[in-house]
Motif scaffolding. Structure first.
Motif: not given
Length: 137
Positions: A56-73
């Motif tokens: 799991i990689k947390i790709e992007e965060l913008i406080t109170d606006q955005l959360y993006i993560y990637r799960t790789s198998t």
């Protein structure tokens, strides 16, 4: 999969619930306690059972606006995006988008068939999670 829902909670509250969950997940998987700013770009391995794990990689965060993560198998890469838009002091709109890239043609076909069958249940489960967040406010 895409879900857009208006929530009766402030954007800040929703974002904090998501980040608290991420920090708990990181703590459980790695034993590390991170601060929010340390999460961007952070990667870890999560074990689901004895035979299944994912990076799991947390790709992007913008406080109170955005959360993006990637799960790789070994079979797929999933990218999940939470876009949070404040409507007013007591409500926000959540746009959740999940994309899957499969490795190989046979895996792509398999994922297409199972995706159609499971998407209803995944959407229902996600909406239940959103309702629980609203109820906790």
């Amino acid at each position: 999969m895409e879900i857009v829902k208006q929530m009766n909670v402030p954007a800040e509250f929703f974002y904090k619930k998501i980040i608290d969950s991420v920090m708990y997940d990181v703590q459980e998987a790695t034993g590390q306690t991170l601060k929010e700013k340390q999460l961007i770009g952070f990667e870890y391995i999560k074990k689901f059972n004895e035979k299944t794990s994912a990076k799991i990689k947390i790709e992007e965060l913008i406080t109170d606006q955005l959360y993006i993560y990637r799960t790789s198998t070994t079979r797929n890469d999933f990218t999940a995006t939470y876009q949070i838009r404040s409507i007013d002091e007591k409500s926000c709109e959540i746009q959740y988008v999940e994309k899957m890239d499969s490795h190989g043609m046979i895996q792509s076909l398999n994922d297409m068939v199972t995706g159609v069958l499971l998407s209803f249940f995944k959407k229902r489960q996600f909406k239940q999670m959103l309702a629980m967040i609203e109820q906790s406010y």
